[in-house]
Design an enzyme around this catalytic site. Sequence first.
Site, PDB file in Angstrom:
ATOM      1  N   VAL A  50      43.747 101.265  48.132  1.00  0.00           N
ATOM      2  CA  VAL A  50      44.958 101.993  48.515  1.00  0.00           C
ATOM      3  C   VAL A  50      44.662 102.914  49.702  1.00  0.00           C
ATOM      4  O   VAL A  50      45.471 103.034  50.628  1.00  0.00           O
ATOM      5  CB  VAL A  50      45.524 102.801  47.322  1.00  0.00           C
ATOM      6  CG1 VAL A  50      46.721 103.651  47.751  1.00  0.00           C
ATOM      7  CG2 VAL A  50      45.913 101.870  46.174  1.00  0.00           C
ATOM      8  N   CYS A  51      43.503 103.553  49.681  1.00  0.00           N
ATOM      9  CA  CYS A  51      43.163 104.569  50.685  1.00  0.00           C
ATOM     10  C   CYS A  51      43.308 104.093  52.133  1.00  0.00           C
ATOM     11  O   CYS A  51      43.918 104.793  52.941  1.00  0.00           O
ATOM     12  CB  CYS A  51      41.759 105.113  50.434  1.00  0.00           C
ATOM     13  SG  CYS A  51      41.552 105.876  48.809  1.00  0.00           S
ATOM     14  N   PRO A  52      42.780 102.918  52.498  1.00  0.00           N
ATOM     15  CA  PRO A  52      42.907 102.546  53.914  1.00  0.00           C
ATOM     16  C   PRO A  52      44.346 102.286  54.347  1.00  0.00           C
ATOM     17  O   PRO A  52      44.673 102.478  55.524  1.00  0.00           O
ATOM     18  CB  PRO A  52      42.050 101.281  54.041  1.00  0.00           C
ATOM     19  CG  PRO A  52      41.963 100.727  52.664  1.00  0.00           C
ATOM     20  CD  PRO A  52      42.001 101.933  51.750  1.00  0.00           C
TER      21      PRO A  52
END
Length: 184
Positions: A50-52
Amino acid sequence: MLTVGDKLPPFELSACVSLEKGKEFEQITHKSFEGRWLVLFAWPKDFTFVCPTEIAAFGKLNEEFADRDAQILGFSGDSEFVHHAWRKDHPDLTDLPFPMLADSKHELMRDLGIEGADGFAQRAVFIIDPNGEIQFTMVTAGSVGRNPKEVLRVLDALQTDELCPCNWTKGEDTLDPVALLSGE
């Protein structure tokens, strides 16, 4: 967790700012962008899923934030070297236009009150005004990415110094309490 009205705590962190040899890293402090708005957001850890998507989405809006005199700063508990490796490895992060702060000792996330029980940063975002005062906070579940366009909309609303109704967007009328009270 710190919230609206609290002051941004002091910090000094190494950051990955570039992939260019010899210019990869800088020290960034709470005073590096003094007098400007800050959009400070945290993600749990590098090399995740999810982070990128969020980091890249903030990157795509960087110029719009800059047009509003706002500096984006992202961070996690990973080192600046891990940030650098991730940027080299992930095509959506290669040309990231804002610093990736390394909160390796977890001091900033603890001071902000966003260190999770698992030791990782919660998925949090803060908008800080030019006086260093927090004006907006948001935390989502680790499985749910944030909407950087909503953060930009909130920044626009904060910068009006007016009353802004639900779903207000830049260019729309703000609320006039005198007119509302008088029935106009």
